[in-house]
Design a protein around this motif. Structure first.
Motif, PDB file in Angstrom:
ATOM      1  N   UNK A 346     -10.278  19.493 -22.670  1.00 31.34           N
ATOM      2  CA  UNK A 346     -10.408  20.341 -21.494  1.00 31.34           C
ATOM      3  C   UNK A 346     -10.247  19.491 -20.242  1.00 31.34           C
ATOM      4  N   UNK A 347     -10.037  20.147 -19.113  1.00 32.01           N
ATOM      5  CA  UNK A 347      -9.874  19.444 -17.842  1.00 32.01           C
ATOM      6  C   UNK A 347     -10.569  20.200 -16.734  1.00 32.01           C
ATOM      7  N   UNK A 348     -11.200  19.447 -15.809  1.00 34.82           N
ATOM      8  CA  UNK A 348     -11.634  20.033 -14.545  1.00 34.82           C
ATOM      9  C   UNK A 348     -11.330  19.049 -13.428  1.00 34.82           C
ATOM     10  N   UNK A 349     -11.701  19.414 -12.213  1.00 30.13           N
ATOM     11  CA  UNK A 349     -11.556  18.596 -10.998  1.00 30.13           C
ATOM     12  C   UNK A 349     -10.202  18.846 -10.325  1.00 30.13           C
ATOM     13  N   UNK A 350     -10.262  19.492  -9.167  1.00 27.31           N
ATOM     14  CA  UNK A 350      -9.065  19.751  -8.385  1.00 27.31           C
ATOM     15  C   UNK A 350      -8.383  21.064  -8.667  1.00 27.31           C
ATOM     16  N   UNK A 351      -8.871  21.844  -9.629  1.00 30.69           N
ATOM     17  CA  UNK A 351      -8.226  23.106  -9.998  1.00 30.69           C
ATOM     18  C   UNK A 351      -8.564  24.168  -8.961  1.00 30.69           C
ATOM     19  N   UNK A 352      -7.538  24.756  -8.378  1.00 29.54           N
ATOM     20  CA  UNK A 352      -7.749  25.728  -7.310  1.00 29.54           C
ATOM     21  C   UNK A 352      -7.080  27.080  -7.560  1.00 29.54           C
ATOM     22  N   UNK A 353      -6.167  27.172  -8.519  1.00 30.63           N
ATOM     23  CA  UNK A 353      -5.371  28.385  -8.661  1.00 30.63           C
ATOM     24  C   UNK A 353      -4.882  28.553 -10.088  1.00 30.63           C
ATOM     25  N   UNK A 354      -4.292  29.710 -10.344  1.00 25.52           N
ATOM     26  CA  UNK A 354      -3.684  29.940 -11.642  1.00 25.52           C
ATOM     27  C   UNK A 354      -2.503  29.040 -11.902  1.00 25.52           C
ATOM     28  N   UNK A 355      -1.757  28.699 -10.848  1.00 20.64           N
ATOM     29  CA  UNK A 355      -0.641  27.764 -11.009  1.00 20.64           C
ATOM     30  C   UNK A 355      -1.143  26.378 -11.397  1.00 20.64           C
ATOM     31  N   UNK A 356      -2.313  25.974 -10.879  1.00 17.58           N
ATOM     32  CA  UNK A 356      -2.909  24.700 -11.286  1.00 17.58           C
ATOM     33  C   UNK A 356      -3.288  24.745 -12.763  1.00 17.58           C
ATOM     34  N   UNK A 357      -3.889  25.849 -13.178  1.00 17.17           N
ATOM     35  CA  UNK A 357      -4.258  25.995 -14.585  1.00 17.17           C
ATOM     36  C   UNK A 357      -3.022  25.870 -15.468  1.00 17.17           C
ATOM     37  N   UNK A 358      -1.935  26.530 -15.057  1.00 16.73           N
ATOM     38  CA  UNK A 358      -0.700  26.488 -15.840  1.00 16.73           C
ATOM     39  C   UNK A 358      -0.191  25.067 -15.996  1.00 16.73           C
ATOM     40  N   UNK A 359      -0.239  24.282 -14.921  1.00 18.24           N
ATOM     41  CA  UNK A 359       0.267  22.911 -14.994  1.00 18.24           C
ATOM     42  C   UNK A 359      -0.606  22.035 -15.894  1.00 18.24           C
ATOM     43  N   UNK A 360      -1.919  22.214 -15.808  1.00 18.13           N
ATOM     44  CA  UNK A 360      -2.802  21.440 -16.667  1.00 18.13           C
ATOM     45  C   UNK A 360      -2.564  21.778 -18.141  1.00 18.13           C
ATOM     46  N   UNK A 361      -2.362  23.049 -18.438  1.00 19.78           N
ATOM     47  CA  UNK A 361      -2.097  23.455 -19.821  1.00 19.78           C
ATOM     48  C   UNK A 361      -0.761  22.898 -20.297  1.00 19.78           C
TER      49      UNK A 361
END
Length: 428
Positions: A346-361
């Motif tokens: 899993x990842x946290x820190x710096x996530x602000x939007x759905x586009x951020x979630x998509x990039x982390x995934x």
């Protein structure tokens, strides 16, 4: 199957016909600005602040800027699937709400509101070890499930009690936070001379615990500490401690236990000596799946697997602990490579939007934890604000996949720019 993006858009636009607008702003910059105006100085400093000059907070965001989505066309993405399985439970979306302590700075009922909002949005929450309500009181509101965050105290008896309570109350996992064995240097809080726990805020997991109650009585019966000078601020602090301690306010004013509870907490809270030897004992301490939070180096991820843990959470505590630290997104691929498909990452820190979630995934995360955005939604509209912020992130994730030609996060294509290869990624 997730169609949350179009459904959410339709809800908003149809509401607009009748003059209804979203409860809170749908874009993070406006959400942050309005939350700052709504929160007290102390609450804003604690929730929004980072360590030192806040380089790590900025680095977390810069890392997302370096990874760009490459949209593909004509791929027939009428259906998207964002579901994920974590520890035997299927989630519609790979998002959880991160643990944020002392949210009773924002609202007296904050943790109950967060749980309710998470349930409304259909995502699990990680209940903070530093919550303003006991986990047993929060659990019934977390209808989409919950995990428990554990700070490893200097008292092993207290650690065991927390783990037993989390099991009994129905937690789905325990998240052991490794990056806060001492508090980071946080100038926003320091300049205000403000630590919420010293005022009885954010310690309800402790004051509701039988082991901690015993430790508190021992403190109260031990040598008396010098009382602070009776300044107006000291009197207000005493009133605040008494107000937040369990029991009747008037009784608390007459009792030494509320002040002893704060002193006991400050004594047992952090454990700088925490080591891999301690982590190795977890399998004998709890039946819950164990996730280690704060893992950044691939070697630490491998060591975690050797210790028998069930997952790792790549985190730098939202930039709140080490100034000048690496960004989580930069280290994510190295950790993913180190563990392979053996446990969730899993990842946290710096996530602000759905586009951020998509990039982390797309970079290999199994799921992503959302932090400050939901806290800002809480500040503006309570449980409804938490629910809307979370649903908006899920909607943007779904639409991002559709517009990028991806049926699932694994199909998303990225282009990376200007990111140096972290040395830790290849360290063995």
């Amino acid at each position: 199957m997730s169609q949350s993006g179009r459904a959410r858009q339709d809800e908003v636009y149809r509401g607009g016909i009748a003059g209804r607008r979203p409860v809170v702003p749908t874009a993070f910059p406006a959400l942050e600005r309005r939350a700052r105006r709504a929160m007290t100085r102390r609450a804003w400093a604690y929730v929004a602040g980072g360590a030192g000059s806040e380089e790590t907070v900025r680095a977390n965001r810069a890392a997302f800027d370096r990874h760009r989505i490459v949209p593909r066309v004509l791929r027939g993405v009428g259906e998207r699937d964002t579901s994920v399985e974590l520890f035997g439970r299927r989630l519609d979306a790979p998002v959880l709400l991160a643990p944020i302590g002392a949210l009773d700075l924002v609202s007296r009922q904050a943790d109950l509101a967060v749980a309710h909002g998470a349930g409304e949005a259909g995502v699990p929450m990680i209940v903070s070890n530093q919550a303003g309500h006991a986990m047993e009181d929060i659990a019934p509101y977390a209808t989409a499930g919950w995990w428990f965050q554990l700070y490893w105290s200097t008292s092993d008896d207290l650690v065991d009690s927390f783990l037993a309570r989390a099991e009994a109350a129905g937690a789905g996992a325990v998240v052991v936070t490794l990056d806060t064995t001492v508090l980071g240097w946080r100038p926003r809080d320091l300049d205000l001379g403000h630590l919420p726990f010293a005022r009885g805020l954010g310690i309800a997991q402790y004051t509701s615990d039988p082991v901690f109650a015993r430790l508190t009585r021992e403190t109260a019966e031990g040598p008396a500490r010098p009382a602070p000078r009776p300044t107006p601020t000291a009197v207000r602090t005493l009133l605040e401690i008494s107000r937040h301690h369990p029991g009747r306010f008037v009784d608390n004013l007459r009792s030494p236990l509320p002040r002893a509870a704060v002193e006991t907490f400050l004594r047992v809270y952090s454990r700088p000596t925490l080591s891999w030897d301690d982590i190795a004992t977890l399998r004998s301490r709890t039946r819950l799946p164990v996730v280690l939070k704060g893992v950044l180096h691939p070697d630490d991820a491998r060591r975690a697997l050797d210790a028998g843990v069930d997952g790792v959470l790549v985190s730098n505590h939202g930039g709140r602990q080490v100034d000048g630290s690496v960004a989580t997104l930069d280290l994510l691929p190295g950790v993913v490579d180190a563990v392979g498909d053996r446990v969730p990452v899993l990842l946290d820190s710096g996530v602000r939007s759905g586009a951020d979630v998509a990039r982390a995934l797309a970079l290999g995360a199994t799921a992503v934890c959302l932090g400050r955005p939901f806290a800002y939604g809480l500040a503006l509209a309570g449980a409804a604000g938490v629910a809307q912020v979370t649903r908006d992130v899920l909607a943007e994730l779904d639409l991002t996949l559709a517009l990028a030609g991806a049926r699932s996060p694994g199909d998303l294509e990225l282009a990376s720019f200007g990111a140096a290869e972290p040395a830790a990624r290849t360290a063995r």
